[in-house]
Design an enzyme around this catalytic site. Structure first.
Site, short mmCIF file in Angstrom:
data_model
loop_
_atom_site.label_atom_id
_atom_site.label_comp_id
_atom_site.label_asym_id
_atom_site.label_seq_id
_atom_site.Cartn_x
_atom_site.Cartn_y
_atom_site.Cartn_z
CB SER A 56 -0.92 0.02 1.22
OG SER A 56 -1.72 -1.14 1.24
N1 SAH Z 1 -0.87 -4.56 3.61
C1 SAH Z 1 -0.26 -5.17 2.46
C2 SAH Z 1 -1.23 -5.10 1.32
C3 SAH Z 1 -1.10 -6.20 0.36
S1 SAH Z 1 -2.32 -6.19 -0.94
C4 SAH Z 1 1.01 -4.45 2.10
O1 SAH Z 1 1.04 -3.23 2.26
O2 SAH Z 1 1.93 -5.08 1.61
C5 SAH Z 1 -3.64 -7.11 -0.20
C6 SAH Z 1 -3.31 -8.49 0.24
O3 SAH Z 1 -4.53 -9.11 0.66
C7 SAH Z 1 -2.74 -9.38 -0.84
O4 SAH Z 1 -1.52 -9.90 -0.38
C8 SAH Z 1 -3.81 -10.47 -1.04
O5 SAH Z 1 -3.26 -11.72 -1.37
C9 SAH Z 1 -4.47 -10.48 0.32
N2 SAH Z 1 -5.83 -11.05 0.37
C10 SAH Z 1 -6.84 -10.90 -0.52
N3 SAH Z 1 -7.94 -11.56 -0.11
C11 SAH Z 1 -7.61 -12.14 1.09
C12 SAH Z 1 -8.32 -12.96 2.03
N4 SAH Z 1 -9.59 -13.33 1.82
N5 SAH Z 1 -7.66 -13.38 3.12
C13 SAH Z 1 -6.37 -13.03 3.35
N6 SAH Z 1 -5.65 -12.25 2.51
C14 SAH Z 1 -6.26 -11.81 1.40
#
Ligand code: SAH
Length: 211
Positions: A56
């Protein structure tokens, strides 16, 4: 840009919580991005981390962390570990962080990285975070960094009365809103505030029936 520069930048953008500014100032975002993206690590933009996912934007990490109103004694659930950057920020702001990631190829390196950086108050799970983490519930705060179409019912159930959930919600990435939901005392309806229009990757998984 050095650490102070980054905290000052976020303060100028309106982030007021000093603990949030200090936590972000103490982390090197370059540790959390792929080698090819390190030059961009200190720009205020999301960056690709592989598997179609992104780390993010720092301003959004700061805003979401601030919106949780953490004082240091909380147990926090995070959906979407991704790179582990938001996880590390939360680990500095709360007592314990329970983080769930659905893509194992992201969950494992994030876990290794946070151990290497010395975080001992983070618990990791691979799986569908839309179902929460019932064994560890209830939580003082819940944060999601992937967007469901509606507020997952199970997540609301796992929030303590008085607890806060910060979550992007929306059917497409053009119409997402970052929401703060405060669960009232038993019998009271949750209070929903709109914080910001946002663009997150979609939340996948099976626990996505509307609350
Ligand atoms: N906070 C992280 C954001 C990653 S993007 C950062 O800043 O690096 C969002 C993440 O949510 C992805 O890694 C994706 O695989 C995960 N995601 C999507 N649906 C999900 C679910 N149902 N349960 C767990 N993780 C999920």
């Amino acid at each position: 840009m050095g650490d102070w520069g980054r905290a000052e930048y976020l303060a100028r953008q309106g982030i007021r919580d000093r603990r949030v500014l200090a936590a972000i100032g103490n982390l090197s975002r370059e540790d959390f991005v792929p080698a090819g993206e390190r030059d961009a690590a200190y720009q205020d933009v999301p960056l690709p981390i592989g598997h179609g996912q992104t780390i993010s934007q720092p301003y959004v990490v700061a805003l979401m962390s601030e919106a949780l109103r953490l004082r240091g004694c909380e147990r926090v659930l995070e959906i979407g570990t991704g790179s582990g950057y938001q996880t590390a920020v939360l680990a500095m702001l709360a007592r314990e962080v329970f983080t769930v990631e659905i893509v194992p190829e992201l969950a494992r390196p994030a876990r290794r990285l946070l151990h290497r950086l010395g975080f001992s108050n983070v618990f990791f799970k691979e799986g569908d975070g839309s179902l929460g983490w019932s064994n560890a519930a209830p939580f003082d705060a819940i944060i999601a960094t992937a967007a469901p179409e509606d507020i997952p019912r199970e997540l609301l159930r796992q929030l303590k009365p008085g607890g806060r959930m910060v979550i992007p919600v929306g059917a497409t990435n053009e119409t997402q809103e970052l929401l703060r939901i405060r669960r009232g005392q038993p019998g009271m309806l949750p209070r929903v505030e709109r914080l910001l229009p946002v663009r997150f990757v979609p939340m996948t998984g099976h626990g996505l029936a509307p609350a």
